[in-house]
Design a protein around this motif. Structure first.
Motif, PDB file in Angstrom:
ATOM      1  N   ASP A 282       0.842  -1.189   0.000  1.00 27.66           N
ATOM      2  CA  ASP A 282       0.000   0.000   0.000  1.00 27.66           C
ATOM      3  C   ASP A 282       0.885   1.249   0.000  1.00 27.66           C
ATOM      4  O   ASP A 282       0.654   2.202  -0.760  1.00 27.66           O
ATOM      5  CB  ASP A 282      -0.913  -0.021   1.228  1.00 27.66           C
ATOM      6  N   TRP A 283       1.914   1.239   0.839  1.00 31.08           N
ATOM      7  CA  TRP A 283       2.859   2.356   0.869  1.00 31.08           C
ATOM      8  C   TRP A 283       3.516   2.541  -0.501  1.00 31.08           C
ATOM      9  O   TRP A 283       3.556   3.653  -1.035  1.00 31.08           O
ATOM     10  CB  TRP A 283       3.928   2.130   1.939  1.00 31.08           C
ATOM     11  N   ALA A 284       4.043   1.451  -1.078  1.00 28.11           N
ATOM     12  CA  ALA A 284       4.794   1.552  -2.340  1.00 28.11           C
ATOM     13  C   ALA A 284       3.908   1.980  -3.498  1.00 28.11           C
ATOM     14  O   ALA A 284       4.326   2.773  -4.356  1.00 28.11           O
ATOM     15  CB  ALA A 284       5.476   0.219  -2.656  1.00 28.11           C
ATOM     16  N   TYR A 290       2.124   9.082  -5.945  1.00 23.82           N
ATOM     17  CA  TYR A 290       2.519  10.454  -5.636  1.00 23.82           C
ATOM     18  C   TYR A 290       3.578  10.951  -6.622  1.00 23.82           C
ATOM     19  O   TYR A 290       3.515  12.088  -7.104  1.00 23.82           O
ATOM     20  CB  TYR A 290       3.049  10.548  -4.204  1.00 23.82           C
ATOM     21  N   LEU A 291       4.569  10.105  -6.932  1.00 19.39           N
ATOM     22  CA  LEU A 291       5.605  10.506  -7.887  1.00 19.39           C
ATOM     23  C   LEU A 291       5.013  10.732  -9.272  1.00 19.39           C
ATOM     24  O   LEU A 291       5.427  11.657  -9.980  1.00 19.39           O
ATOM     25  CB  LEU A 291       6.725   9.466  -7.939  1.00 19.39           C
ATOM     26  N   PHE A 374       0.301  12.207   3.624  1.00 17.52           N
ATOM     27  CA  PHE A 374       1.345  11.740   4.529  1.00 17.52           C
ATOM     28  C   PHE A 374       2.667  11.570   3.785  1.00 17.52           C
ATOM     29  O   PHE A 374       3.727  12.014   4.254  1.00 17.52           O
ATOM     30  CB  PHE A 374       0.925  10.412   5.168  1.00 17.52           C
ATOM     31  N   ILE A 375       2.625  10.938   2.615  1.00 17.37           N
ATOM     32  CA  ILE A 375       3.842  10.751   1.829  1.00 17.37           C
ATOM     33  C   ILE A 375       4.419  12.101   1.405  1.00 17.37           C
ATOM     34  O   ILE A 375       5.641  12.306   1.419  1.00 17.37           O
ATOM     35  CB  ILE A 375       3.552   9.842   0.621  1.00 17.37           C
ATOM     36  N   HIS A 376       3.545  13.022   1.049  1.00 17.28           N
ATOM     37  CA  HIS A 376       3.995  14.374   0.710  1.00 17.28           C
ATOM     38  C   HIS A 376       4.785  14.989   1.864  1.00 17.28           C
ATOM     39  O   HIS A 376       5.845  15.598   1.654  1.00 17.28           O
ATOM     40  CB  HIS A 376       2.788  15.240   0.378  1.00 17.28           C
ATOM     41  N   GLU A 377       4.293  14.813   3.080  1.00 15.14           N
ATOM     42  CA  GLU A 377       4.970  15.387   4.248  1.00 15.14           C
ATOM     43  C   GLU A 377       6.280  14.668   4.541  1.00 15.14           C
ATOM     44  O   GLU A 377       7.258  15.289   4.956  1.00 15.14           O
ATOM     45  CB  GLU A 377       4.051  15.352   5.462  1.00 15.14           C
ATOM     46  N   VAL A 378       6.326  13.355   4.344  1.00 16.07           N
ATOM     47  CA  VAL A 378       7.584  12.617   4.532  1.00 16.07           C
ATOM     48  C   VAL A 378       8.642  13.123   3.555  1.00 16.07           C
ATOM     49  O   VAL A 378       9.802  13.355   3.920  1.00 16.07           O
ATOM     50  CB  VAL A 378       7.355  11.101   4.361  1.00 16.07           C
TER      51      VAL A 378
END
Length: 431
Positions: A282-284, A290-291, A374-378
């Protein structure tokens, strides 16, 4: 796009490049079609630049420095050693001078960053493999140029033991099947994925809406950055709240996915059906998504495209859909997100007008929006150097390694490939 969108992602880079003659050039170009100047990708500047011969053999200066090329302090460059191979790499590397000796310690001598990261390539005596390798490297250079523009750490194994490396392998009769996957920084890709017909056949058989080389790279690099940016940091706890507990058995999760398929309600919670397999996936999958979004919007902004006057079928996302609605940067992310929806609505209509499948065959569920935020913030945290501290207690060890997680996969994962010889001061080794 408006000016606010151009700053919504933080550290981005222009995808619109100009030669010294002011004609448009593109990321994969090696020569300007207008003025015939040689071109190269300048890693430090994150841009394409025109170059001209320096007085020293096989050395180049940026066209803007041509008038002072003979000065000892003028920066010199050389082409990557893979410029003359089937890869046709157009990246530039610093070249030493008497006053400025410069051999980057993170690079294999003679090779650029992108090619240093390639640990293994297939047998180059095959013309077919040469073409597949070229496509693989073009996609990888696109990926890396984006990672650099986002100021994410891109470290080779000359810098850290678990730094990035890529094995580009082919299926060999009698040998184990080559499956795309990630293992402690090593990303393996089956070169058959660079065969358009083969990849389309797999995509159709797996009922996937999207399957590309760049998509594979972006998915697998997501696993790398989970290890690099989330594992053993303060990001881990909120990551688990959003994506789930990654310590659940990976092998069992993968087996269950291929046996039973995704849950019927997966479109309400995930960006793809494969994201339901395991929290790591799910993360990947969300990271890759996002990319995709960030690079496409960067490109649109770079070329002055404007989709803000377009009507869409669904309501815009709101702050309440985000991971942290009260975050100081939430408004910027929200503008980026809604501009993405507008842009893809136009792009879908354009491809439909040509009788092609939708450019963007996805619908983002509101639950996935929080994960994207969340990924954007990481990524923003990593790019600014403000990295959360590690927790006081280490996270429990996962019961099964993520070593060969499949991006847009067609089969369960196989054991990681056996180690192969790394690059020395010569072209990359064949498997």
């Amino acid at each position: 796009m408006n000016d606010e969108l151009a700053t919504a992602l933080g550290p981005t880079t222009s995808r619109s490049y100009r030669c010294a003659c002011n004609k448009a050039i593109f990321l994969r170009n090696t020569q300007c079609l207008n003025c015939a100047r040689q071109l190269g990708y300048h890693v430090e500047g994150r841009t394409m630049l025109a170059i001209e011969p320096a007085p020293q053999p096989e050395r180049w200066v940026l066209a803007r420095d041509a008038a002072v090329a003979a000065e000892p302090t003028t920066p010199l460059f050389q082409r990557c050693a893979n410029f003359a191979t089937a890869s046709n790499c157009n990246w530039l590397i610093p070249a030493g001078t008497a006053e400025h000796p410069h051999a980057p310690e993170n690079l294999t001598p003679g090779f650029c960053l992108a090619c240093t990261l390639t640990r293994t390539i297939p047998d180059m005596s095959s013309p077919v493999n040469q073409e597949l390798w070229r496509k693989l490297e073009i996609a990888k250079r696109r990926l890396l140029s984006q990672l650099l523009s986002l100021a994410l750490p891109v470290e080779t194994r000359l810098e850290r033991p678990n730094g990035l490396a890529f094995d580009l392998l082919e299926n060999v009769p009698g040998g184990p099947a080559v499956l795309t996957g990630h293992d402690e920084g090593l990303i393996t890709l089956n070169i058959a994925e660079a065969d358009d017909a083969e990849r389309e056949k797999i995509r159709a058989a797996m009922h996937e809406s999207y399957r590309t080389l760049l998509g594979h790279y972006r998915h697998e690099i997501g696993h790398y950055y989970w290890d690099r940016l989330v594992k053993d940091t303060a990001w881990l706890a909120p990551c688990r709240e959003l994506f789930g507990d990654e310590t659940v058995d990976y092998a069992e999760s993968l087996q269950r996915h291929y046996k039973e398929g995704p849950p019927a309600d997966w479109p309400l919670h995930y960006v793809t059906s494969y994201a339901t397999t395991h929290p790591w996936e799910d993360w990947a999958e969300t990271w890759a998504h996002y990319l995709h979004m960030a690079d496409t919007v960067d490109t649109a902004v770079s070329f002055g495209l404007d989709a803000n006057s377009v009507d869409i079928e669904s309501d815009p996302y709101t702050l309440d859909d985000l991971w942290k609605p009260d975050d100081p940067n939430a408004e910027h992310f929200l503008r980026f997100l809604n501009s993405w929806v507008l842009l893809t609505s136009v792009l879908n209509e354009l491809t439909r007008s040509m009788g092609q499948p939708d450019y963007y065959p996805f619908v983002l569920p509101r639950e996935a929006i929080g994960k994207l935020h969340f990924i954007h913030e990481v990524i923003r945290s990593a790019s600014t150097g403000v990295v959360p501290e590690a927790p006081t207690q280490a996270a429990p060890a996962p019961s099964q390694s993520q070593s060969q997680s499949q991006s847009q996969s067609s089969a369960p994962s196989a054991p990681a490939a056996q180690p192969v010889q790394t690059i020395e001061a010569a072209p990359v080794k064949t498997d």
